[in-house]
Design a protein around this motif. Structure first.
Motif, short mmCIF file in Angstrom:
data_model
loop_
_atom_site.label_atom_id
_atom_site.label_comp_id
_atom_site.label_asym_id
_atom_site.label_seq_id
_atom_site.Cartn_x
_atom_site.Cartn_y
_atom_site.Cartn_z
N LYS A 10 0.84 -1.18 0.00
CA LYS A 10 0.00 0.00 0.00
C LYS A 10 0.89 1.25 0.00
N PRO A 11 0.39 2.39 -0.50
CA PRO A 11 1.19 3.62 -0.47
C PRO A 11 1.61 3.96 0.96
N TYR A 12 2.81 4.53 1.09
CA TYR A 12 3.33 4.88 2.40
C TYR A 12 2.50 6.00 3.03
N ALA A 13 2.23 5.90 4.31
CA ALA A 13 1.51 6.94 5.04
C ALA A 13 2.17 7.12 6.40
N ASN A 14 2.33 8.37 6.83
CA ASN A 14 2.96 8.64 8.12
C ASN A 14 2.06 8.19 9.27
N GLU A 15 2.69 7.79 10.36
CA GLU A 15 1.98 7.40 11.57
C GLU A 15 1.19 8.60 12.11
N PRO A 16 -0.09 8.44 12.40
CA PRO A 16 -0.87 9.58 12.92
C PRO A 16 -0.45 9.95 14.34
N PHE A 17 -0.59 11.24 14.66
CA PHE A 17 -0.31 11.72 16.01
C PHE A 17 -1.54 11.50 16.89
N THR A 18 -1.30 11.41 18.19
CA THR A 18 -2.37 11.17 19.14
C THR A 18 -3.04 12.48 19.54
N ASP A 19 -4.34 12.49 19.59
CA ASP A 19 -5.11 13.65 20.04
C ASP A 19 -5.34 13.54 21.54
N PHE A 20 -4.55 14.28 22.31
CA PHE A 20 -4.63 14.18 23.77
C PHE A 20 -5.75 15.04 24.35
N SER A 21 -6.50 15.72 23.50
CA SER A 21 -7.70 16.40 24.01
C SER A 21 -8.81 15.39 24.29
N LEU A 22 -8.68 14.19 23.74
CA LEU A 22 -9.65 13.12 24.00
C LEU A 22 -9.31 12.45 25.33
N ASP A 138 4.96 11.99 21.82
CA ASP A 138 4.14 11.23 20.88
C ASP A 138 4.66 11.39 19.45
N VAL A 139 5.04 12.61 19.09
CA VAL A 139 5.58 12.86 17.75
C VAL A 139 6.89 12.10 17.56
N ASP A 140 7.71 12.05 18.60
CA ASP A 140 8.99 11.34 18.54
C ASP A 140 8.76 9.85 18.29
N THR A 141 7.83 9.26 19.03
CA THR A 141 7.53 7.84 18.84
C THR A 141 6.94 7.58 17.46
N ALA A 142 6.04 8.45 17.03
CA ALA A 142 5.46 8.30 15.69
C ALA A 142 6.54 8.35 14.62
N GLU A 143 7.51 9.24 14.80
CA GLU A 143 8.60 9.34 13.83
C GLU A 143 9.46 8.07 13.83
N ALA A 144 9.66 7.49 15.00
CA ALA A 144 10.41 6.23 15.07
C ALA A 144 9.70 5.15 14.28
N ILE A 145 8.39 5.06 14.44
CA ILE A 145 7.61 4.09 13.67
C ILE A 145 7.72 4.39 12.18
N ASP A 146 7.64 5.68 11.83
CA ASP A 146 7.78 6.08 10.43
C ASP A 146 9.11 5.62 9.85
N PHE A 147 10.18 5.81 10.60
CA PHE A 147 11.50 5.41 10.10
C PHE A 147 11.54 3.91 9.84
N LEU A 148 11.00 3.12 10.75
CA LEU A 148 11.00 1.67 10.55
C LEU A 148 10.23 1.29 9.29
N GLU A 149 9.06 1.86 9.14
CA GLU A 149 8.23 1.57 7.97
C GLU A 149 8.88 2.07 6.69
N PHE A 150 9.36 3.32 6.73
CA PHE A 150 9.89 3.95 5.52
C PHE A 150 11.17 3.26 5.04
N TYR A 151 12.10 3.01 5.96
CA TYR A 151 13.36 2.40 5.54
C TYR A 151 13.17 0.94 5.13
#
Length: 524
Positions: A10-22, A138-151
């Motif tokens: 499937k096309p690459y998509a960045n990991e979504p950020f968490t909405d902490f207002s919920l 949360d952004v840092d962790t999402a980016e880590a996931i992105d790197f694993l998926e992207f690379y």
């Protein structure tokens, strides 16, 4: 381990950020923080070739927001153990380099899945060890996931290219260009993105077929240990990643100068990066290659605002870029260069927004938390004293209360472009405002630095924007948005000049830096 072929993914998509207002997301993070705190004070061993090794010498990781809390006691490697890790990595390389690319990518995909399932656990630990608030962690962790998926995907793409690399053809020959791994590398990630950059640097190297010695920052070694444990859980063979926290002067220099080190991947300060580059350039006895250095160093990033800009949007971007994670990002906008006719208005907006920032414990999700350690704390306060001599103090300028390394968001106005606080990387919550005669003068002021990592240009004039895109000299230039927040696969990240080798992390050519091209030609 098998993976889906690249052309069927499937096309690459960045990991979504968490909405902490919920409420449910906020509660999940609070539970993860409580779990992380219940594990405070644990001992974390080295990991060398599949062995867990406890040492008497320890690195004590503390919570910078509450310095009486000990995150963990981490074993410290010496040169003897660093050599043991080198031998383990050399042995593992013999088999790992021959593992099919699709299988290597599969380990990254498995790790991404596991990290996604425990996203808040990683974020909570990072929040406590590095001083990030909910969103920043949360952004840092999402980016880590992105790197694993992207690379992982990039490795599959390059593997497909290895089979179909378009070369000019001649009669009677079959010619092929392939990319092969380099060997053993030393990975030296920073403390400010202790998961994302650590994961990205390490994952890029190992998915390309290399084995590594991972020496995490001494202020954030526990989150790095958890990443290594995750890769082990994902099934990564022993010796591919060897976890060896320790002193840069003792084992960092030793490994950089080692004749079997094939490359050094580093993110950190200009001074350390230049030292690594110098050490790596020296040929050690028995060395048979030129070592490759991949370095992302520092920045003195800025935001240029002209008189046609949306001034309130520019001010919001300036504050977010300057004070996000206490200004401790290499992309942080620590300079704002504003055309004189709107300078007072923009400065007023910036101060008003900064005054609203709440300072306090990251676990309470305050906007501004602590800086990383006592050394940074003292250095930043010294720069604030310098700033008092170089500009007009508009806000802040002092320590903030709390049992940690808290500093008030600080803004200096009317600063000369040649002033130290306009030229030197401070790496803290300190912003300098400078006045420019016009928009071209503002660009000239922006470019007048030894760095060149990120920058922003705020304007609504299309002709000016077109010229700025050509003339603003930095690796990542943004128009009408903040200069922080690069996304993997969207904004390949790296800088010019003393900001490093412009190795574009999260970009389509990054993995090539961990490989070497081999041409084979066969008569038929």
């Amino acid at each position: 381990m098998t993976t889906i072929p690249f052309n069927e993914m499937k096309p690459y998509a960045n990991e979504p950020f968490t909405d902490f207002s919920l409420a449910e997301n906020k509660a999940a993070m609070e539970a993860a923080i409580a779990k992380a705190k219940s594990e405070f004070g644990r001992a974390y061993p080295l990991k060398i070739g599949g062995q867990m090794i406890e040492t008497e010498a320890k690195i004590t990781s503390i919570n910078p927001g509450n310095v009486t809390e000990v995150i963990g006691l981490v074993s410290r490697a010496n040169q003897e153990l660093a050599e043991q890790a080198m031998q383990a990595a050399l042995n593992a390389f013999e088999t790992w380099s021959k593992v099919p690319a699709s299988q290597r990518a599969g380990y990254l995909f498995k790790a991404a899945k596991l990290m996604r399932e425990r996203k808040h656990e990683f974020s909570a630990l990072m929040l406590l060890e590095s001083g990030k608030n909910y969103a920043e962690a949360d952004v840092d962790t999402a980016e880590a996931i992105d790197f694993l998926e992207f690379y992982g995907r990039e490795m599959l793409r390059l593997s497909a290219i290895n089979e179909t690399q378009p070369l000019a053809s001649i009669p009677g020959e079959v010619n092929r260009l392939t990319y092969t791994p380099l060997g053993v590398g030393v990975i030296i990630p920073p403390w400010n993105f202790p998961l994302a950059i650590c994961v990205g640097m390490t994952a890029a190297a190992v998915v390309s077929g290399n084995t590594v010695l991972l020496k995490p920052a001494s202020t954030t070694p526990v989150i790095a240990h958890q990443f290594v444990a995750l890769m082990e859980e994902a099934g990564l063979p022993a010796g591919v990643i060897n976890y060896i926290p320790g002193s840069g002067a003792e084992i960092g220099d030793y490994l950089t100068a080692h004749p079997k080190t094939r490359f050094v991947s580093f993110t950190g300060s200009k001074e350390v990066g230049l030292r690594i580059n110098k050490l790596a350039a020296e040929t050690a006895p028995g060395q048979i290659w030129i070592k490759r250095v991949i370095a992302e160093m520092g920045g003195k990033d800025g935001i240029v605002v002209d008189e046609t800009a949306d001034l309130e949007a520019a001010a919001a971007a300036i504050v977010a870029s300057a004070f996000g994670f206490q200004g401790q990002k290499c992309s942080a906008g620590s300079r704002a260069i504003i055309v004189q006719e709107v300078y007072d208005e923009v400065a007023g907006y910036v101060v008003a927004l900064a005054e609203k920032l709440q300072i306090g414990l990251p676990e309470l999700n305050c906007a501004v938390g602590p800086v990383i350690d006592q050394i940074s704390y003292a250095r930043i306060l010294d720069y604030i004293d310098v700033g008092r001599e170089e500009g007009a103090l508009l806000i802040g300028g002092a320590k903030a209360s709390g049992n940690g390394y808290y500093i008030q968001p600080t803004i200096f106005g009317e600063v000369d472009p040649k002033a130290r606080i306009m030229q030197e990387e401070i790496f803290g919550p300190v912003l300098a405002l400078a006045k420019a005669k016009d928009w071209r003068d503002a660009i000239a002021i922006f470019n007048d630095t030894e760095y060149g990592l990120t920058g922003s240009f705020f304007s609504t004039d299309e002709d000016r924007i077109a010229e700025a895109l050509d003339t603003i000299h930095c690796g990542n230039l943004y128009v009408n948005r903040k200069c922080t927040g690069a996304l993997v696969g969207v904004h390949p990240f790296g800088g010019f000049n003393m900001s490093g080798t412009d190795s574009k992390a999260g970009g389509p050519d990054y993995l090539l830096l961990f490989t070497q091209a081999k041409l084979t030609s066969r008569k038929v």
